[in-house]
Scaffold this motif. Sequence first.
Motif, PDB file in Angstrom:
ATOM      1  N   ALA A 257      51.457  36.961  50.802  1.00 38.50           N
ATOM      2  CA  ALA A 257      52.241  38.184  50.617  1.00 38.50           C
ATOM      3  C   ALA A 257      51.508  39.194  49.746  1.00 38.50           C
ATOM      4  O   ALA A 257      51.727  40.405  49.878  1.00 38.50           O
ATOM      5  N   ASP A 258      50.624  38.719  48.876  1.00 39.25           N
ATOM      6  CA  ASP A 258      49.860  39.622  48.018  1.00 39.25           C
ATOM      7  C   ASP A 258      48.555  40.086  48.659  1.00 39.25           C
ATOM      8  O   ASP A 258      47.741  40.752  48.020  1.00 39.25           O
ATOM      9  N   GLY A 259      48.322  39.729  49.927  1.00 36.96           N
ATOM     10  CA  GLY A 259      47.146  40.180  50.650  1.00 36.96           C
ATOM     11  C   GLY A 259      45.947  39.265  50.590  1.00 36.96           C
ATOM     12  O   GLY A 259      44.939  39.511  51.277  1.00 36.96           O
ATOM     13  N   GLU A 260      46.016  38.204  49.795  1.00 38.99           N
ATOM     14  CA  GLU A 260      44.885  37.282  49.714  1.00 38.99           C
ATOM     15  C   GLU A 260      44.811  36.437  50.985  1.00 38.99           C
ATOM     16  O   GLU A 260      45.813  36.176  51.655  1.00 38.99           O
ATOM     17  N   LEU A 261      43.577  36.003  51.305  1.00 40.48           N
ATOM     18  CA  LEU A 261      43.304  35.378  52.596  1.00 40.48           C
ATOM     19  C   LEU A 261      42.545  34.064  52.449  1.00 40.48           C
ATOM     20  O   LEU A 261      41.906  33.811  51.428  1.00 40.48           O
ATOM     21  N   ALA A 262      42.602  33.259  53.510  1.00 40.47           N
ATOM     22  CA  ALA A 262      41.758  32.069  53.618  1.00 40.47           C
ATOM     23  C   ALA A 262      41.478  31.808  55.087  1.00 40.47           C
ATOM     24  O   ALA A 262      42.319  32.099  55.953  1.00 40.47           O
ATOM     25  N   TRP A 263      40.292  31.268  55.369  1.00 40.73           N
ATOM     26  CA  TRP A 263      39.883  30.950  56.737  1.00 40.73           C
ATOM     27  C   TRP A 263      39.344  29.527  56.765  1.00 40.73           C
ATOM     28  O   TRP A 263      38.345  29.224  56.093  1.00 40.73           O
ATOM     29  N   ALA A 264      39.954  28.664  57.548  1.00 41.77           N
ATOM     30  CA  ALA A 264      39.431  27.309  57.718  1.00 41.77           C
ATOM     31  C   ALA A 264      38.295  27.332  58.732  1.00 41.77           C
ATOM     32  O   ALA A 264      38.351  28.074  59.717  1.00 41.77           O
ATOM     33  N   SER A 265      37.278  26.521  58.511  1.00 43.97           N
ATOM     34  CA  SER A 265      36.203  26.429  59.498  1.00 43.97           C
ATOM     35  C   SER A 265      36.753  25.913  60.823  1.00 43.97           C
ATOM     36  O   SER A 265      37.696  25.104  60.845  1.00 43.97           O
TER      37      SER A 265
END
Length: 273
Positions: A257-265
């Motif tokens: 909700a705060d715009g932070e992201l993550a991407w799993a390989s």
Amino acid sequence: MHGYERSVSYPHGHRNCLFAKRGVRTLPRLAQMEEGKRVAGIHADDTKMLYRYLKEMDGVCSSHTSATGMGTDWRDHDDKLEPVVEIYQGDRNSYEKEGAPRTGHDPKSGKKPVNIAGWFPKGYINNALAKGYRLGFESSSDHWSTHISYSVVLAEKHDREAIVDAFRKRHCYAATDNIIVDIRSGGHIMGDELKTSAAPALDIHVIGTNTLARIDILKDSEVVKTIEPGKREYKGKWTDPKPTAGVHYYYIRVQQADGELAWASPMWIDYAP
């Protein structure tokens, strides 16, 4: 870790070189004496030379800012020596695919934000994955960028050799905050390749630093499912409702909700019903 950035202009590309041991000398660019044969001012096989050097010195590399003037059109690749790619850089943008969160735009489009450091869309990572390259995801900082890019590895031990080995296996993920991401399929984890006769399925566990607004599941770089947890932790299983025979890659993208992201390989799943 022991590493350095090797800076070569597009279409070769800047690459971050990483070693478990100290003392590996930096590699000069490969000169091309015949002007008509030069590519971006140097030898067309400069990246191939880098791969030979990394093999000899037991190192790995990662392309960074791939859709900029420091990026690449993915003309060269070696899965074993370049097993991961910088999907996000704290000082600039994301390079997942055009239009994805935190990516920049073509300056001519009038859209904001403009892609920092030039517009070279052939460098977006989905183009490399479409060519069949196997690339895990990592996130890096640059210049004054510090605590806004996280490269997380699932290593067997707490030492440099194990960290490099985890990168080689693509057992890693990228994030813009200290987000926990755990993706599995059967006995396999993110970055793995596997075969199955059952519909591909992902076991997903995410612990955020803020409310998880959405978790996108992507198949071959296209969103096929969006989950909206609405809380800081999500644990669940997703099975492909429309599995297609052959090899397809799956990964998740987390948005808080705060715009932070993550991407799993990605995981490359060979489905043979």
